[in-house]
Design a protein around this motif. Structure first.
Motif, PDB file in Angstrom:
ATOM      1  N   GLN A   1       0.837  -1.207   0.000  1.00  0.00           N
ATOM      2  CA  GLN A   1       0.000   0.000   0.000  1.00  0.00           C
ATOM      3  C   GLN A   1       0.872   1.258   0.000  1.00  0.00           C
ATOM      4  OE1 GLN A   1      -2.549   0.273   3.434  1.00  0.00           O
ATOM      5  NE2 GLN A   1      -3.951   1.661   2.415  1.00  0.00           N
ATOM      6  N   SER A   2       1.923   1.237   0.803  1.00  0.00           N
ATOM      7  CA  SER A   2       2.836   2.379   0.864  1.00  0.00           C
ATOM      8  C   SER A   2       3.542   2.578  -0.472  1.00  0.00           C
ATOM      9  CB  SER A   2       3.862   2.143   1.976  1.00  0.00           C
ATOM     10  OG  SER A   2       4.849   3.118   1.944  1.00  0.00           O
ATOM     11  N   LEU A   3       4.001   1.491  -1.078  1.00  0.00           N
ATOM     12  CA  LEU A   3       4.694   1.578  -2.365  1.00  0.00           C
ATOM     13  C   LEU A   3       3.752   2.052  -3.475  1.00  0.00           C
ATOM     14  CD1 LEU A   3       6.904  -1.626  -2.161  1.00  0.00           C
ATOM     15  CD2 LEU A   3       7.687   0.762  -2.093  1.00  0.00           C
ATOM     16  N   ARG A   4       2.511   1.615  -3.426  1.00  0.00           N
ATOM     17  CA  ARG A   4       1.535   2.094  -4.418  1.00  0.00           C
ATOM     18  C   ARG A   4       1.310   3.587  -4.281  1.00  0.00           C
ATOM     19  NH1 ARG A   4      -2.724  -2.937  -4.202  1.00  0.00           N
ATOM     20  NH2 ARG A   4      -1.693  -4.171  -5.796  1.00  0.00           N
ATOM     21  N   ALA A   5       1.214   4.055  -3.045  1.00  0.00           N
ATOM     22  CA  ALA A   5       1.028   5.493  -2.815  1.00  0.00           C
ATOM     23  C   ALA A   5       2.239   6.267  -3.318  1.00  0.00           C
ATOM     24  CB  ALA A   5       0.782   5.762  -1.333  1.00  0.00           C
ATOM     25  N   GLU A   6       3.440   5.757  -3.027  1.00  0.00           N
ATOM     26  CA  GLU A   6       4.658   6.411  -3.491  1.00  0.00           C
ATOM     27  C   GLU A   6       4.731   6.379  -5.017  1.00  0.00           C
ATOM     28  OE1 GLU A   6       9.500   6.269  -2.927  1.00  0.00           O
ATOM     29  OE2 GLU A   6       8.296   4.625  -2.141  1.00  0.00           O
ATOM     30  N   ASN A   7       4.380   5.254  -5.611  1.00  0.00           N
ATOM     31  CA  ASN A   7       4.377   5.116  -7.064  1.00  0.00           C
ATOM     32  C   ASN A   7       3.424   6.136  -7.685  1.00  0.00           C
ATOM     33  OD1 ASN A   7       4.893   4.097  -9.612  1.00  0.00           O
ATOM     34  ND2 ASN A   7       3.445   2.416  -9.416  1.00  0.00           N
ATOM     35  N   SER A   8       2.253   6.273  -7.106  1.00  0.00           N
ATOM     36  CA  SER A   8       1.272   7.229  -7.616  1.00  0.00           C
ATOM     37  C   SER A   8       1.816   8.653  -7.513  1.00  0.00           C
ATOM     38  CB  SER A   8      -0.019   7.099  -6.814  1.00  0.00           C
ATOM     39  OG  SER A   8      -0.948   8.054  -7.227  1.00  0.00           O
ATOM     40  N   ARG A   9       2.435   8.972  -6.363  1.00  0.00           N
ATOM     41  CA  ARG A   9       3.003  10.302  -6.176  1.00  0.00           C
ATOM     42  C   ARG A   9       4.118  10.565  -7.190  1.00  0.00           C
ATOM     43  NH1 ARG A   9       7.336  12.110  -4.157  1.00  0.00           N
ATOM     44  NH2 ARG A   9       8.022  10.163  -3.218  1.00  0.00           N
ATOM     45  N   LEU A  10       4.966   9.567  -7.402  1.00  0.00           N
ATOM     46  CA  LEU A  10       6.069   9.725  -8.356  1.00  0.00           C
ATOM     47  C   LEU A  10       5.556   9.847  -9.794  1.00  0.00           C
ATOM     48  CD1 LEU A  10       8.646   7.231  -6.837  1.00  0.00           C
ATOM     49  CD2 LEU A  10       8.792   9.734  -6.858  1.00  0.00           C
ATOM     50  N   ARG A  11       4.515   9.091 -10.117  1.00  0.00           N
ATOM     51  CA  ARG A  11       3.913   9.224 -11.461  1.00  0.00           C
ATOM     52  C   ARG A  11       3.383  10.631 -11.687  1.00  0.00           C
ATOM     53  NH1 ARG A  11       2.767   4.730 -14.626  1.00  0.00           N
ATOM     54  NH2 ARG A  11       2.856   2.790 -13.453  1.00  0.00           N
ATOM     55  N   GLN A  12       2.679  11.151 -10.691  1.00  0.00           N
ATOM     56  CA  GLN A  12       2.137  12.502 -10.819  1.00  0.00           C
ATOM     57  C   GLN A  12       3.265  13.515 -10.985  1.00  0.00           C
ATOM     58  OE1 GLN A  12      -0.299  12.954  -7.334  1.00  0.00           O
ATOM     59  NE2 GLN A  12      -1.981  11.756  -8.201  1.00  0.00           N
ATOM     60  N   GLU A  13       4.333  13.341 -10.214  1.00  0.00           N
ATOM     61  CA  GLU A  13       5.475  14.243 -10.324  1.00  0.00           C
ATOM     62  C   GLU A  13       6.121  14.117 -11.692  1.00  0.00           C
ATOM     63  OE1 GLU A  13       8.512  16.987  -9.378  1.00  0.00           O
ATOM     64  OE2 GLU A  13       6.505  16.636  -8.568  1.00  0.00           O
ATOM     65  N   MET A  14       6.269  12.885 -12.186  1.00  0.00           N
ATOM     66  CA  MET A  14       6.852  12.666 -13.505  1.00  0.00           C
ATOM     67  C   MET A  14       5.975  13.306 -14.592  1.00  0.00           C
ATOM     68  SD  MET A  14       7.738   9.119 -15.477  1.00  0.00           S
ATOM     69  CE  MET A  14       6.027   8.749 -15.783  1.00  0.00           C
ATOM     70  N   GLU A  15       4.665  13.134 -14.491  1.00  0.00           N
ATOM     71  CA  GLU A  15       3.765  13.725 -15.480  1.00  0.00           C
ATOM     72  C   GLU A  15       3.828  15.246 -15.433  1.00  0.00           C
ATOM     73  OE1 GLU A  15       0.059  11.877 -14.457  1.00  0.00           O
ATOM     74  OE2 GLU A  15       0.627   9.967 -15.393  1.00  0.00           O
ATOM     75  N   ARG A  16       3.925  15.806 -14.213  1.00  0.00           N
ATOM     76  CA  ARG A  16       4.042  17.262 -14.073  1.00  0.00           C
ATOM     77  C   ARG A  16       5.331  17.745 -14.725  1.00  0.00           C
ATOM     78  NH1 ARG A  16       6.721  20.872 -11.665  1.00  0.00           N
ATOM     79  NH2 ARG A  16       7.968  19.467 -10.404  1.00  0.00           N
ATOM     80  N   ARG A  17       6.430  17.033 -14.465  1.00  0.00           N
ATOM     81  CA  ARG A  17       7.716  17.428 -15.056  1.00  0.00           C
ATOM     82  C   ARG A  17       7.712  17.236 -16.568  1.00  0.00           C
ATOM     83  NH1 ARG A  17      12.699  16.108 -11.046  1.00  0.00           N
ATOM     84  NH2 ARG A  17      11.778  17.003  -9.179  1.00  0.00           N
ATOM     85  N   GLU A  18       7.059  16.187 -17.026  1.00  0.00           N
ATOM     86  CA  GLU A  18       6.972  15.958 -18.479  1.00  0.00           C
ATOM     87  C   GLU A  18       6.200  17.088 -19.155  1.00  0.00           C
ATOM     88  OE1 GLU A  18       4.747  12.612 -20.901  1.00  0.00           O
ATOM     89  OE2 GLU A  18       6.487  11.800 -19.844  1.00  0.00           O
ATOM     90  N   ARG A  19       5.087  17.517 -18.539  1.00  0.00           N
ATOM     91  CA  ARG A  19       4.322  18.644 -19.092  1.00  0.00           C
ATOM     92  C   ARG A  19       5.182  19.911 -19.119  1.00  0.00           C
ATOM     93  NH1 ARG A  19       0.317  16.390 -15.879  1.00  0.00           N
ATOM     94  NH2 ARG A  19       0.680  17.931 -14.249  1.00  0.00           N
ATOM     95  N   GLU A  20       5.924  20.141 -18.031  1.00  0.00           N
ATOM     96  CA  GLU A  20       6.797  21.310 -17.955  1.00  0.00           C
ATOM     97  C   GLU A  20       7.893  21.227 -19.014  1.00  0.00           C
ATOM     98  OE1 GLU A  20       8.493  24.926 -16.511  1.00  0.00           O
ATOM     99  OE2 GLU A  20       6.488  24.051 -16.523  1.00  0.00           O
ATOM    100  N   HIS A  21       8.467  20.043 -19.185  1.00  0.00           N
ATOM    101  CA  HIS A  21       9.508  19.838 -20.194  1.00  0.00           C
ATOM    102  C   HIS A  21       8.953  20.129 -21.589  1.00  0.00           C
ATOM    103  CE1 HIS A  21      11.937  17.314 -22.968  1.00  0.00           C
ATOM    104  NE2 HIS A  21      12.920  17.889 -22.312  1.00  0.00           N
TER     105      HIS A  21
END
Length: 136
Positions: free
Chosen positions: A82-102
């Motif tokens: 559960q913790s890893l899924r939450a972290e994975n979700s947070r990292l995906r959102q961060e990656m998508e945010r950075r990808e949009r910015e890029h």
């Protein structure tokens, strides 16, 4: 406080709801499987979430034949998942945010090229003379 986490059941009622003897709940607590809250008079109070967890422990021990050490490991691994899924979700959102910015920054650079590049007729470009700089 979440209604499911609110401690409301005394040990006798909790044991009846789960379908075990109160001593079984004390053993689950001793093994670190259940953590009921304590009242000011040190009475164990179980929440609806505790009842659901107790029923799950019972299913694992009765239907699947697991011992309490195995149940504890299962619960630890489920919490970790559960913790890893939450972290994975947070990292995906961060990656998508950075990808949009890029993409936005790349598009900005490309827009600036369109303003700076000037096409010149070939006849106006002088041919290179001698070896090119940086070649050996």
């Amino acid at each position: 406080m979440d209604v499911r986490k609110r401690p409301v059941f005394m040990i006798g009622v909790a044991a009846e709801l789960i379908g075990v003897h109160p001593q079984t709940l004390r053993m689950y607590e001793q093994k670190g499987l259940l953590r009921p809250r304590k009242s000011l008079k040190n009475t164990r109070l179980y929440s609806q979430e505790d009842i659901e967890l107790g029923r799950y422990i019972q299913r694992l021990t009765q239907e699947m034949g697991m011992n309490l050490a195995g149940v504890k490991k299962i619960l630890e691994l489920e919490r970790e998942i559960q913790s890893l899924r939450a972290e994975n979700s947070r990292l995906r959102q961060e990656m998508e945010r950075r990808e949009r910015e890029h993409k936005r920054l790349v598009a900005e650079v490309h827009r600036s090229y369109r303003r700076e590049i000037v096409l010149m007729p070939r006849r106006e470009i002088a041919p290179l003379q001698g070896p090119r700089e940086g070649s050996s």
